[in-house]
Design a protein around this motif. Structure first.
Motif, short mmCIF file in Angstrom:
data_model
loop_
_atom_site.label_atom_id
_atom_site.label_comp_id
_atom_site.label_asym_id
_atom_site.label_seq_id
_atom_site.Cartn_x
_atom_site.Cartn_y
_atom_site.Cartn_z
N GLY A 169 -41.03 -71.92 -33.52
CA GLY A 169 -40.92 -70.68 -32.78
C GLY A 169 -40.93 -70.87 -31.28
O GLY A 169 -40.68 -69.92 -30.52
N HIS A 170 -41.22 -72.06 -30.84
CA HIS A 170 -41.20 -72.37 -29.41
C HIS A 170 -39.76 -72.32 -28.89
O HIS A 170 -38.81 -72.53 -29.66
N ARG A 171 -39.58 -72.09 -27.61
CA ARG A 171 -38.23 -71.96 -27.03
C ARG A 171 -37.41 -73.24 -27.19
O ARG A 171 -36.18 -73.20 -27.15
N LEU A 172 -38.08 -74.38 -27.40
CA LEU A 172 -37.38 -75.66 -27.55
C LEU A 172 -37.30 -76.12 -29.00
O LEU A 172 -36.80 -77.21 -29.28
N ALA A 173 -37.76 -75.28 -29.92
CA ALA A 173 -37.88 -75.71 -31.32
C ALA A 173 -36.54 -76.03 -31.97
O ALA A 173 -36.48 -76.83 -32.90
N ASP A 174 -35.47 -75.41 -31.49
CA ASP A 174 -34.15 -75.64 -32.09
C ASP A 174 -33.30 -76.62 -31.29
O ASP A 174 -32.11 -76.82 -31.61
N ARG A 175 -33.87 -77.25 -30.29
CA ARG A 175 -33.12 -78.20 -29.47
C ARG A 175 -33.17 -79.59 -30.08
O ARG A 175 -34.19 -80.04 -30.59
N ASP A 176 -32.05 -80.31 -29.99
CA ASP A 176 -32.02 -81.70 -30.45
C ASP A 176 -32.48 -82.66 -29.35
O ASP A 176 -33.03 -83.72 -29.64
N ARG A 177 -32.25 -82.28 -28.11
CA ARG A 177 -32.56 -83.17 -26.98
C ARG A 177 -33.03 -82.33 -25.81
O ARG A 177 -32.50 -81.25 -25.55
N VAL A 178 -34.06 -82.83 -25.11
CA VAL A 178 -34.67 -82.08 -24.00
C VAL A 178 -34.85 -83.00 -22.80
O VAL A 178 -35.27 -84.15 -22.95
N LEU A 250 -45.73 -79.45 -39.54
CA LEU A 250 -46.40 -78.50 -38.67
C LEU A 250 -45.64 -78.22 -37.39
O LEU A 250 -45.83 -77.18 -36.76
N VAL A 251 -44.77 -79.15 -36.98
CA VAL A 251 -44.11 -79.02 -35.69
C VAL A 251 -42.62 -79.26 -35.82
O VAL A 251 -42.13 -79.77 -36.82
N ALA A 252 -41.89 -78.89 -34.75
CA ALA A 252 -40.47 -79.20 -34.64
C ALA A 252 -40.33 -80.37 -33.67
O ALA A 252 -41.17 -80.57 -32.79
N TRP A 253 -39.24 -81.12 -33.84
CA TRP A 253 -39.07 -82.36 -33.08
C TRP A 253 -37.80 -82.32 -32.23
O TRP A 253 -36.79 -81.77 -32.65
N ALA A 254 -37.88 -82.93 -31.07
CA ALA A 254 -36.70 -83.07 -30.21
C ALA A 254 -36.76 -84.43 -29.52
O ALA A 254 -37.84 -84.96 -29.25
N ARG A 255 -35.58 -84.99 -29.27
CA ARG A 255 -35.52 -86.24 -28.52
C ARG A 255 -35.64 -85.95 -27.02
O ARG A 255 -35.15 -84.94 -26.54
N LEU A 256 -36.27 -86.88 -26.30
CA LEU A 256 -36.36 -86.77 -24.86
C LEU A 256 -35.16 -87.47 -24.24
O LEU A 256 -34.84 -88.60 -24.61
N ASP A 257 -34.51 -86.81 -23.31
CA ASP A 257 -33.28 -87.33 -22.72
C ASP A 257 -33.62 -88.31 -21.60
O ASP A 257 -33.37 -88.07 -20.42
N THR A 258 -34.22 -89.44 -21.99
CA THR A 258 -34.57 -90.51 -21.07
C THR A 258 -34.65 -91.81 -21.86
O THR A 258 -35.12 -91.80 -23.00
N PRO A 259 -34.22 -92.92 -21.29
CA PRO A 259 -34.28 -94.19 -22.03
C PRO A 259 -35.70 -94.75 -22.14
O PRO A 259 -35.93 -95.72 -22.87
N ASP A 260 -36.66 -94.15 -21.44
CA ASP A 260 -38.01 -94.69 -21.41
C ASP A 260 -38.94 -94.08 -22.46
O ASP A 260 -40.13 -94.40 -22.49
#
Length: 295
Positions: A169-178, A250-260
């Motif tokens: 339900g979070h605003r980023l819950a449906d994002r694949d990459r952030v 319990l949570v939704a997952w998204a990739r972070l848009d950084t190589p680190d």
């Protein structure tokens, strides 16, 4: 200068506190104070700065501790090596780790191969693990952040991606990459300062000229998904946690848009340390266990 005096000095240096050192050593506090005073008189320099009840290593104490740790580690190694040569017992292995969770499977395999070997585990920060290695209190450190230094060797066991975990339900819950810059106003559930998750979070934000807003910090990394799931905040979680919790947990997952956004799990030991047959077996089993899962 005798070995007992040096053991007392190490304990006081470790705790920066006479009473706590006395508790660890199981002796009376005045005995510890007298021993430290005699040692300083013998050396001709003060090893600690004192202010009221507070006691802290000074520059002389730091230099002396470095050499004492090295000397006592050699003596401990010699004792263990002679005990192994004499066939006294089945050996022991001492390991420190930031989190003990990933040691469970390795220990299961190790104990099946080496029944009867005494195993001692402790949870520790990376700074504490460095001290334990120097003092030969442990054979290995299992670190999720760089633990390099003179006299240390390491093998990378696992490199895994670190994901962003957010409540459903979070605003980023449906994002694949952030992007990290999109998280500037978010509130984070994290571990205490010094733990790898917190170090990574602060490093990723610092590269963007930002500072994370941490609303919950603790020592129980395993509690993080549940706290994020309640809506308390968002957080960073490794791939192993994502696999354990599943895509629909319990949570939704998204990739972070950084190589680190990754962590490297490494096994670290003193380069010149004596490793017993039991310790050598533990290292071999740990490498064999983790390497097939590296990515």
């Amino acid at each position: 200068m005798d070995l007992l005096s040096l053991r007392y000095f190490q304990a006081v240096a470790r705790h920066q506190h006479i009473s706590r050192a006395a508790q660890e050593l199981r002796v009376a506090q005045p005995s510890v104070s007298r021993t430290i005073s005699r040692l300083e008189a013998e050396l001709g320099v003060l090893l600690f700065d004192r202010q009221g009840r507070r006691i802290r290593l000074n520059e002389h104490g730091v230099a002396f501790l470095r050499r004492v740790d090295r000397a006592m580690a050699e003596l401990d190694d010699a004792r263990r090596e002679m005990a192994d040569a004499a066939g006294a017992g089945l050996g022991r292995v001492a390991v420190a780790a930031e989190t003990l969770l990933q040691l469970a499977e390795v220990l299961g395999v190790f104990r099946a191969h080496r029944p009867g070997v005494k195993v001692r585990l402790q949870q520790a920060s990376v700074q504490s693990m460095r001290r334990h290695l120097a003092a030969a209190d442990i054979d290995f450190a299992l670190a999720s952040q760089p633990l390099a230094g003179p006299g240390l060797d390491a093998v990378a066991l696992l490199r895994e991606e670190v994901f962003l975990a957010v409540p459903h339900g979070h605003r980023l819950a449906d994002r694949d990459r952030v992007r990290v810059s999109e998280l500037a106003e978010e509130e984070f559930v994290s571990t205490r300062a010094g733990h790898w998750q917190r170090v990574l979070l602060e490093a990723l934000f610092a590269r963007e000229g930002l500072q994370p807003r941490v609303v919950c910090e603790g020592n129980e990394a395993a509690a993080t998904p549940g706290l994020i799931g309640t809506g308390l905040g968002i957080g960073l979680m490794p791939a192993v946690a994502r696999r354990a919790l599943g895509e629909h947990g319990l949570v939704a997952w998204a990739r972070l848009d950084t190589p680190d956004a990754h962590r490297t799990l490494s096994l670290v030991w003193r380069r010149d340390a004596y490793l017993s047959p039991a310790a050598e077996a533990f290292r071999r089993i740990a490498v064999d266990h983790f390497m097939p899962h590296s990515s």
